[in-house]
Design an enzyme around this catalytic site. Structure first.
Site, PDB file in Angstrom:
ATOM      1  N   THR A  12       0.715  -1.175   0.129  1.00 31.91           N
ATOM      2  CA  THR A  12      -0.145  -0.060  -0.066  1.00 31.91           C
ATOM      3  C   THR A  12       1.155   1.511   0.088  1.00 31.91           C
ATOM      4  OG1 THR A  12      -0.251   0.172   2.473  1.00 31.91           O
ATOM      5  CG2 THR A  12      -1.763  -1.332   1.178  1.00 31.91           C
ATOM      6  N   GLY A  14       2.298   2.303  -2.764  1.00 28.70           N
ATOM      7  CA  GLY A  14       3.357   1.708  -3.543  1.00 28.70           C
ATOM      8  C   GLY A  14       3.458   2.441  -4.719  1.00 28.70           C
ATOM      9  N   SER A  16       4.794   5.524  -4.943  1.00 28.70           N
ATOM     10  CA  SER A  16       6.027   6.534  -5.065  1.00 28.70           C
ATOM     11  C   SER A  16       6.776   6.323  -3.836  1.00 28.70           C
ATOM     12  CB  SER A  16       5.258   8.057  -4.969  1.00 28.70           C
ATOM     13  OG  SER A  16       4.711   8.096  -3.827  1.00 28.70           O
ATOM     14  N   TYR A 150       1.727  13.503  14.070  1.00 25.54           N
ATOM     15  CA  TYR A 150       2.498  12.665  13.162  1.00 25.54           C
ATOM     16  C   TYR A 150       3.012  11.490  13.791  1.00 25.54           C
ATOM     17  CZ  TYR A 150       5.565  10.492   9.610  1.00 25.54           C
ATOM     18  OH  TYR A 150       6.549   9.694   8.929  1.00 25.54           O
TER      19      TYR A 150
END
Length: 247
Positions: A12, A14, A16, A150
């Site tokens: 997933t 995938g 870049s 994050y």
């Protein structure tokens, strides 16, 4: 014979960055890969680069219906899967005081909820003895400014790596995490103006013990090691960060 000939891998995120770098490495060694992404044009370009051993599927890691459709597509394409790289994620920079609910929800939904349910929905398709790799970040162990939400999402992924490793152990499925540090993957350019991204990358390189940014292929090699070759390792997190979280 290529090292991973005939292996079936789902990646997933995938299209870049180190997701694409991992797909390229595996295809080069004979594997069949199914990659996902949210942008159709980027997906099509990645599919063209990877060639006939790749399948590209538009799928949003933040959407449970999309993940369920993805599981059906994977079953139709591969039947069973030898490795899953749950890599889709986004970055987001904001001071703690200025982090709003929308940004918080976006980061936690894509970066934590997404991989959790991706593994859950694809687990029935994982072959006995297969490997799952999740993407964390050195931000989950370092108190980095502007990245509180994050980092919280990536810390959640670190925790679920251990939990899922324990729960899937009965099927001999290993679950590990790769923890990238400053990698020149293009993600900064997606989240800030180019000039600011270049300044940020220069500062990251100067602050790193190896005095450079990492390359996506360096992360890809770590992912493939955890997915296939680390046969006596589960619940672990492998830092690929130039020593930034260790030295």
């Amino acid at each position: 014979m290529s090292k991973y000939a005939g292996k079936r891998v789902v990646i997933t995120g995938g299209s870049s960055g180190f997701g694409l770098a991992t797909a390229q490495l595996l295809v080069g060694e004979g594997a069949h890969v199914l990659i996902t992404g949210r942008n159709q044009a980027t997906l099509d370009a990645a599919r063209d680069r990877l060639g006939e051993k790749a399948v590209a599927v538009r799928s949003d890691a933040a959407s449970l219906p999309d993940i369920e459709v993805l599981a059906d597509r994977v079953k139709a394409e591969f039947g069973t899967v030898d490795a899953l790289f749950a890599n889709a994620g986004v970055n987001g920079f904001a001071p703690f005081e200025a982090t709003g609910e929308a940004l918080f929800d976006e980061l936690l939904t894509i970066n934590a909820k997404g991989p959790y349910f991706t593994v859950q929905k694809l687990a029935p398709l994982l072959a006995e003895g297969s490997g799952v790799v999740l993407t964390t970040s050195v931000a989950n162990v370092l108190g980095l400014p502007m990245l509180s939400a994050y980092a919280a999402g990536k810390a959640a992924v670190r925790s679920m790596t251990r939990s899922l490793a324990r729960e899937l152990l009965t099927r001999r499925i290993r679950v590990n995490a790769v923890s990238p540090g400053p990698i020149d993957s293009g993600i900064l350019e997606k989240s800030m103006p180019r000039e600011a991204a270049e300044q940020t990358k220069a500062q990251m390189a100067a602050d790193n013990p190896m005095l450079r940014m990492g390359d996506p292929t360096e992360v890809a090699r770590a992912v493939v090691f955890l997915a296939f070759d680390a046969t006596y390792t589960t619940g672990a997190e492998l830092a690929v960060d130039g020593g930034g979280s260790q030295l």
